[in-house]
Design a protein around this motif. Structure first.
Motif, PDB file in Angstrom:
ATOM      1  N   LYS A 159       0.708  -1.274   0.006  1.00 43.05           N
ATOM      2  CA  LYS A 159      -0.017   0.086   0.022  1.00 43.05           C
ATOM      3  C   LYS A 159       0.881   1.028   0.032  1.00 43.05           C
ATOM      4  O   LYS A 159       0.515   2.169  -0.724  1.00 43.05           O
ATOM      5  N   THR A 173      -0.576   4.479  -9.073  1.00 43.21           N
ATOM      6  CA  THR A 173      -1.213   5.616  -8.561  1.00 43.21           C
ATOM      7  C   THR A 173      -0.931   6.670  -9.145  1.00 43.21           C
ATOM      8  O   THR A 173      -1.668   7.588  -9.948  1.00 43.21           O
ATOM      9  N   THR A 187     -13.266   9.405 -10.160  1.00 43.40           N
ATOM     10  CA  THR A 187     -14.227   8.298  -9.383  1.00 43.40           C
ATOM     11  C   THR A 187     -13.727   7.084 -10.069  1.00 43.40           C
ATOM     12  O   THR A 187     -13.063   6.327  -9.476  1.00 43.40           O
ATOM     13  N   PHE A 190      -9.910   5.898 -10.076  1.00 40.91           N
ATOM     14  CA  PHE A 190      -9.286   5.625  -8.878  1.00 40.91           C
ATOM     15  C   PHE A 190     -10.124   4.501  -8.059  1.00 40.91           C
ATOM     16  O   PHE A 190      -9.597   3.623  -7.437  1.00 40.91           O
ATOM     17  N   LEU A 191     -11.317   4.143  -8.681  1.00 41.76           N
ATOM     18  CA  LEU A 191     -11.815   2.878  -8.164  1.00 41.76           C
ATOM     19  C   LEU A 191     -11.192   1.661  -8.894  1.00 41.76           C
ATOM     20  O   LEU A 191     -11.016   0.825  -8.220  1.00 41.76           O
ATOM     21  N   ILE A 193      -7.850   1.816  -9.687  1.00 38.45           N
ATOM     22  CA  ILE A 193      -6.531   1.710  -8.991  1.00 38.45           C
ATOM     23  C   ILE A 193      -6.808   0.919  -7.717  1.00 38.45           C
ATOM     24  O   ILE A 193      -6.029   0.213  -7.416  1.00 38.45           O
ATOM     25  N   GLY A 194      -7.942   1.376  -6.836  1.00 41.99           N
ATOM     26  CA  GLY A 194      -8.117   0.661  -5.762  1.00 41.99           C
ATOM     27  C   GLY A 194      -8.279  -0.777  -5.981  1.00 41.99           C
ATOM     28  O   GLY A 194      -7.671  -1.565  -5.215  1.00 41.99           O
ATOM     29  N   ALA A 195      -9.037  -1.001  -6.854  1.00 42.60           N
ATOM     30  CA  ALA A 195      -9.220  -2.753  -7.298  1.00 42.60           C
ATOM     31  C   ALA A 195      -7.948  -3.361  -7.599  1.00 42.60           C
ATOM     32  O   ALA A 195      -7.739  -4.407  -6.914  1.00 42.60           O
ATOM     33  N   TYR A 197      -4.864  -2.275  -6.304  1.00 37.16           N
ATOM     34  CA  TYR A 197      -4.406  -2.627  -5.048  1.00 37.16           C
ATOM     35  C   TYR A 197      -4.947  -3.709  -4.202  1.00 37.16           C
ATOM     36  O   TYR A 197      -4.542  -4.522  -3.590  1.00 37.16           O
ATOM     37  N   LEU A 198      -6.515  -3.648  -4.135  1.00 41.25           N
ATOM     38  CA  LEU A 198      -7.051  -4.906  -3.487  1.00 41.25           C
ATOM     39  C   LEU A 198      -6.617  -6.231  -4.046  1.00 41.25           C
ATOM     40  O   LEU A 198      -6.550  -7.000  -3.142  1.00 41.25           O
TER      41      LEU A 198
ATOM     42  N   TRP C  77     -11.905  -5.530   4.935  1.00 44.15           N
ATOM     43  CA  TRP C  77     -10.819  -5.743   3.666  1.00 44.15           C
ATOM     44  C   TRP C  77     -10.767  -4.614   2.844  1.00 44.15           C
ATOM     45  O   TRP C  77      -9.795  -4.517   2.333  1.00 44.15           O
ATOM     46  N   GLY C  81      -7.387  -2.694   2.309  1.00 44.25           N
ATOM     47  CA  GLY C  81      -6.701  -3.421   1.266  1.00 44.25           C
ATOM     48  C   GLY C  81      -6.219  -2.297   0.161  1.00 44.25           C
ATOM     49  O   GLY C  81      -5.398  -2.412  -0.865  1.00 44.25           O
ATOM     50  N   ILE C  82      -6.649  -0.875   0.276  1.00 42.33           N
ATOM     51  CA  ILE C  82      -6.141   0.217  -0.766  1.00 42.33           C
ATOM     52  C   ILE C  82      -5.589   1.289   0.097  1.00 42.33           C
ATOM     53  O   ILE C  82      -5.876   1.579   1.313  1.00 42.33           O
ATOM     54  N   PRO C  83      -4.350   1.845  -0.538  1.00 37.56           N
ATOM     55  CA  PRO C  83      -3.725   2.793  -0.119  1.00 37.56           C
ATOM     56  C   PRO C  83      -4.281   3.991   0.363  1.00 37.56           C
ATOM     57  O   PRO C  83      -5.269   4.479  -0.328  1.00 37.56           O
ATOM     58  N   LEU C  85      -3.455   7.009  -0.086  1.00 36.29           N
ATOM     59  CA  LEU C  85      -3.331   7.908  -1.142  1.00 36.29           C
ATOM     60  C   LEU C  85      -4.523   7.926  -1.970  1.00 36.29           C
ATOM     61  O   LEU C  85      -4.988   8.770  -2.703  1.00 36.29           O
ATOM     62  N   VAL C  86      -4.623   6.675  -2.517  1.00 31.14           N
ATOM     63  CA  VAL C  86      -5.730   6.344  -3.385  1.00 31.14           C
ATOM     64  C   VAL C  86      -6.961   6.846  -2.936  1.00 31.14           C
ATOM     65  O   VAL C  86      -8.057   7.394  -3.349  1.00 31.14           O
ATOM     66  N   LEU C  90      -9.395   9.414  -4.485  1.00 32.25           N
ATOM     67  CA  LEU C  90     -10.893   9.085  -4.705  1.00 32.25           C
ATOM     68  C   LEU C  90     -11.896   9.890  -4.074  1.00 32.25           C
ATOM     69  O   LEU C  90     -12.951  10.344  -4.721  1.00 32.25           O
ATOM     70  N   GLY C  94     -12.568  12.596  -6.767  1.00 29.42           N
ATOM     71  CA  GLY C  94     -13.781  11.923  -7.381  1.00 29.42           C
ATOM     72  C   GLY C  94     -14.954  11.992  -6.668  1.00 29.42           C
ATOM     73  O   GLY C  94     -15.996  12.714  -7.392  1.00 29.42           O
ATOM     74  N   LEU C  95     -15.196  11.213  -5.516  1.00 28.98           N
ATOM     75  CA  LEU C  95     -16.618  11.244  -5.180  1.00 28.98           C
ATOM     76  C   LEU C  95     -17.162  12.534  -4.711  1.00 28.98           C
ATOM     77  O   LEU C  95     -18.347  12.903  -4.825  1.00 28.98           O
TER      78      LEU C  95
END
Ligand SMILES: Nc1ncnc2c1ncn2[C@@H]1O[C@H](COP(=O)(O)OP(=O)(O)OP(=O)(O)O)[C@@H](O)[C@H]1O
Ligand SMILES: [Mg+2]
Lengths: 225, 252, 242
Positions: A159, A173, A187, A190-191, A193-195, A197-198, C77, C81-83, C85-86, C90, C94-95
């Motif tokens: 992370k 990132t 949105t 970055f979703l 990108i998040g996926a 990393y997950l 989880w 599970g996500i940094p 920074l992201v 986001l 984003g949101l």
């Protein structure tokens, strides 16, 4: 719909793949180096003589106490102050390894302390030298005990590798940030990108779980400390 | 013929495929002291825990003061549990509370009494079990015997109609058993209704109004101490009694 | 390395610039210390939010309906599970834009750190709850307590005490993570030291100063929580003595 799909195919996918690859190149060597540093420092903190022990403890206190971002900034933006120039990539790997090494050493140290005295007495009575004893008797036990903690640390590293972006090393990132700034699809990007990393953290934790199972010895369960 | 305080009918419990209780029935009259004996795994603890629904029985009915207990109704269940005191083998004192607070908390949080009033009552109960001077201590600062006496005081403070005691002395060092037995004996003399599982047959026979021998989820035989220990009809009862006499001696 | 510089030369250079470095640090210090107040507000806010969400999550995960447990496990989880920074990008870029909510970077920083912390804190509390002997709940029920009362008056007071060391650890993690909010432009220590550094060309000394401030804050906070642990201490009752 098709336009979105085209955007993903022509822009997002190649960029993320590139970024993902850079991230992996950051994570893998940092994980290995960090572990090596952690084991070395952990051993020195227990078995070193007084000055060595003090130096190792100071190293850990500093590298665990200062935020990783600050450390990265020191390596990348700070060192030129005294005439040392590192590439963003190299500065990132250096920063990650030292920092995660400091954390690893905590787990190694705790594990070393948990090894019963009898193990050492038995080794010494067989004529082991101190170094031999550490490497063939103590560490194999300690590493098993430290594994859950160190595994967590590696997941943290995955992370925190995202922070390389902040010293201009364009990994996953960073690629996301560029994509999003160009398309304003923050949105969605970055979703995604998040996926990514997950997936990385989940896969890593599954692998680490397997390793733990593989190394498990009956009656050698990790006790709550 | 007086009506029983507590009536237990046909309690059954199974864990997976194992029948742990196979239809246990029992009537308890005011002032009775019923003693449950039987080998390990017979189901004594399970029966006691079923009686106040800490373990939910699969079958069976229970009446307290001729009122059937409907444990699915939470309000009924909580009201019923207040009237049935429970003493555990390993005390289960609340580790974050002093002896006094342990005794007080049920009165304050369940009965809704004021702190001061509940505190006074708690001191009385602790005095009754001989622990007034230890009331500010935390469980970790008390001996096993003292802990068990606090837990008895905690149950008594709720004014129970019946007390259930699950091997109250079996986690204690031998020299501490006496102090707990003295408290229980005192309770019995004051007319408290009790059901107790124990291996201390000397103590049991000196006090019990009835002994129930349990094995394999059933109450196999019941009767006066004299009948069970000296003239048991069932061969298993005889065998168990002679073994346990050998182990624990005549006096508990 | 772009230039190969003899170590000795490097050393000389650092010595040579020492006086101006010290002056730069002294000049920037008040400004940096103001930043540490921002940092602390972010950290305390995030910890509070994390606690307010984490404690019920933990109770839900231990005592809740299987569906709820599953849901909480997924929540944990996801946020672990996500940094950071992201998440910051986001939420902030984003949101907030997509949902048309106008939040400052500062607020977003607290919310994001708080959400992530709630996932971690829930696991701290969960571990503490699970480490309590089963008899505690049984004894509370035997007194006629509802599950809600038993959890509020018997389980949580004990679990929270056991959680203090984990909490102290969470504080120092949040403190360090708060430096990442610099990426959104929150005017905390890191942002300020970088701001001054780019103006004075005294990068190393200023980051160094930022590092020292963080070390002091970590030390002070850990000390404070240790005091809390002492005060909440009950004889014979510690996470290590169970
Ligand atoms: N939660 C549970 N899950 C599965 N089996 C259980 C459970 N609790 C009890 N049992 C089983 O039920 C049987 C009866 O247990 P119980 O504790 O009631 O016996 P006991 O007569 O109190 O024995 P002891 O003298 O050892 O206390 C045992 O075989 C035990 O293994
Ligand atoms: Mg039992």
């Amino acid at each position: 719909m098709t336009e979105g799909w085209l955007y993903i195919q022509t822009e997002v996918y190649p960029a993320l793949l590139k970024g993902f690859w850079v991230s992996l190149q950051l994570i893998a060597p940092s994980a290995l180096l960090g572990l090596a540093i952690g084991i070395m420092v952990g051993v020195l903190r227990i078995y070193g003589n007084r000055p060595v022990m003090a130096a190792a403890n100071t190293f850990v206190a500093i590298f665990r106490g200062i935020p990783l971002v600050v450390q990265l900034f020191i390596w990348y933006f700070g060192l030129p102050h005294i005439g040392i120039y590192l590439s963003p990539f190299f500065a990132s790997v250096l920063g990650f390894s030292l920092c995660s090494g400091a954390y690893h050493s905590e787990y190694i140290r705790g594990a070393l302390l948990s090894i019963k005295r009898g193990q050492m007495l038995a080794a010494q009575s067989l004529g082991f030298s101190k170094i031999r004893m550490i490497f063939s008797i103590i560490l194999p036990q300690a590493i098993r005990r430290a594994l859950p903690g160190c595994g967590n640390e590696i997941i943290y590293l995955i992370k925190y590798s995202s922070l390389a972006y902040m010293i201009t090393c364009i990994e996953l990132t960073g690629q996301g940030k560029i994509l999003a700034s160009n398309s304003f699809k923050y949105t969605e990007v970055f979703l995604m990108i998040g996926a990514c990393y997950l997936v990385m953290t989940s896969v890593a934790s599954i692998i680490l779980g397997r390793v733990e199972d593989r190394l498990r010895i009956p009656g050698f369960e990790h006790r709550r400390t | 013929m007086t009506a029983p305080i507590l009536r237990i009918e046909n309690i059954s419990k199974r864990y997976g495929k194992k029948d742990v209780l196979k239809g246990a029935s029992l009537d308890v009259k005011k002032g009775d002291l019923k003693i449950l004996i039987g080998p390990s795994g017979a189901g004594k603890s399970t029966l006691l825990q079923c009686i106040n629904f800490l373990v939910k029985p699969d079958e069976g009915r229970i009446w307290l003061d001729e009122q059937e207990v409907h444990y699915a109704n939470k309000r009924d269940l909580y009201a019923y549990r207040q009237k049935v005191g429970m003493i555990f083998q390993d005390f289960n004192l609340f580790d974050h509370l002093t002896a006094l607070e342990n005794v007080r908390i049920g009165m304050v949080r369940v009965k809704g009494m004021g702190k001061a009033e509940a505190g006074e009552r708690a001191v009385l109960e602790l005095e009754r079990v001989g622990l007034k001077e230890h009331m500010q201590k935390y469980p970790a600062q008390l001996s096993g015997g003292q802990k068990q006496r606090v837990s008895i005081a905690r149950a008594l403070a709720m004014d129970p109609r019946v007390m259930l005691l699950d091997e109250p002395t079996s986690a204690l060092d031998p020299e501490l058993i006496g102090e707990v037995h003295a408290v229980i004996r005192d309770l019995g003399n004051n007319g408290m209704t009790m059901i107790m599982a124990t291996h201390q047959i000397g103590f049991a026979s000196s006090l019990a109004s009835e002994i129930l021998f349990m094995e394999d989820g059933r109450i196999l035989e019941r009767g006066t101490p004299d009948k069970i220990f000296n003239h048991a009809e069932n061969a298993r009862t005889q065998e168990f009694c002679s073994k346990i006499t050998e182990l624990y001696g005549e006096r508990g | 390395m772009r230039h190969r510089v003899p170590l000795f030369h490097t050393f000389l250079k650092a010595i040579e610039r020492m006086p101006e470095s010290l002056i730069a640090i002294m000049d920037a210090l008040p400004y940096l210390l103001q930043g540490s107040i921002v940092t602390l507000i972010v950290v305390v806010g995030a910890m509070g939010l994390g606690f307010a969400l984490g404690a019920p999550l933990a109770v839900g995960q231990v005592y809740g309906h299987p569906v709820l447990r599953r849901f909480i496990a997924v929540y944990v989880w996801f946020f672990r599970g996500i940094p950071l920074l992201v998440f910051l990008f986001l939420f902030y870029f984003g949101l907030c834009t997509a949902l048309d909510i106008n939040l400052s970077a500062f607020t977003v920083a607290i919310i994001v750190l708080g959400l992530i912390s709630s996932a971690y804190q829930s696991q701290i509390f969960r571990g503490s709850i699970l480490s309590l002997p089963e008899g505690q709940l049984k004894a509370a029920r035997a007194l006629g307590m509802s599950d809600f009362k038993a959890i509020s008056f018997i389980i949580l007071p004990q679990a929270l005490r056991l959680s203090i060391p984990g909490w102290s650890n969470e504080y120092s993690i949040l403190l360090k993570d708060s430096a990442v909010t610099y990426a959104l432009g929150v005017a905390e220590i890191m942002a300020r030291s970088h701001f001054v550094a780019t103006r004075t060309y005294q990068h190393l000394p200023l980051y160094f100063a930022a590092g020292v401030i963080f070390l002091v804050l970590t030390w002070a906070g850990t000390k404070g929580l240790r005091l809390l642990e002492e005060r909440a201490r009950i004889p014979g009752y510690s996470p290590h003595g169970l």
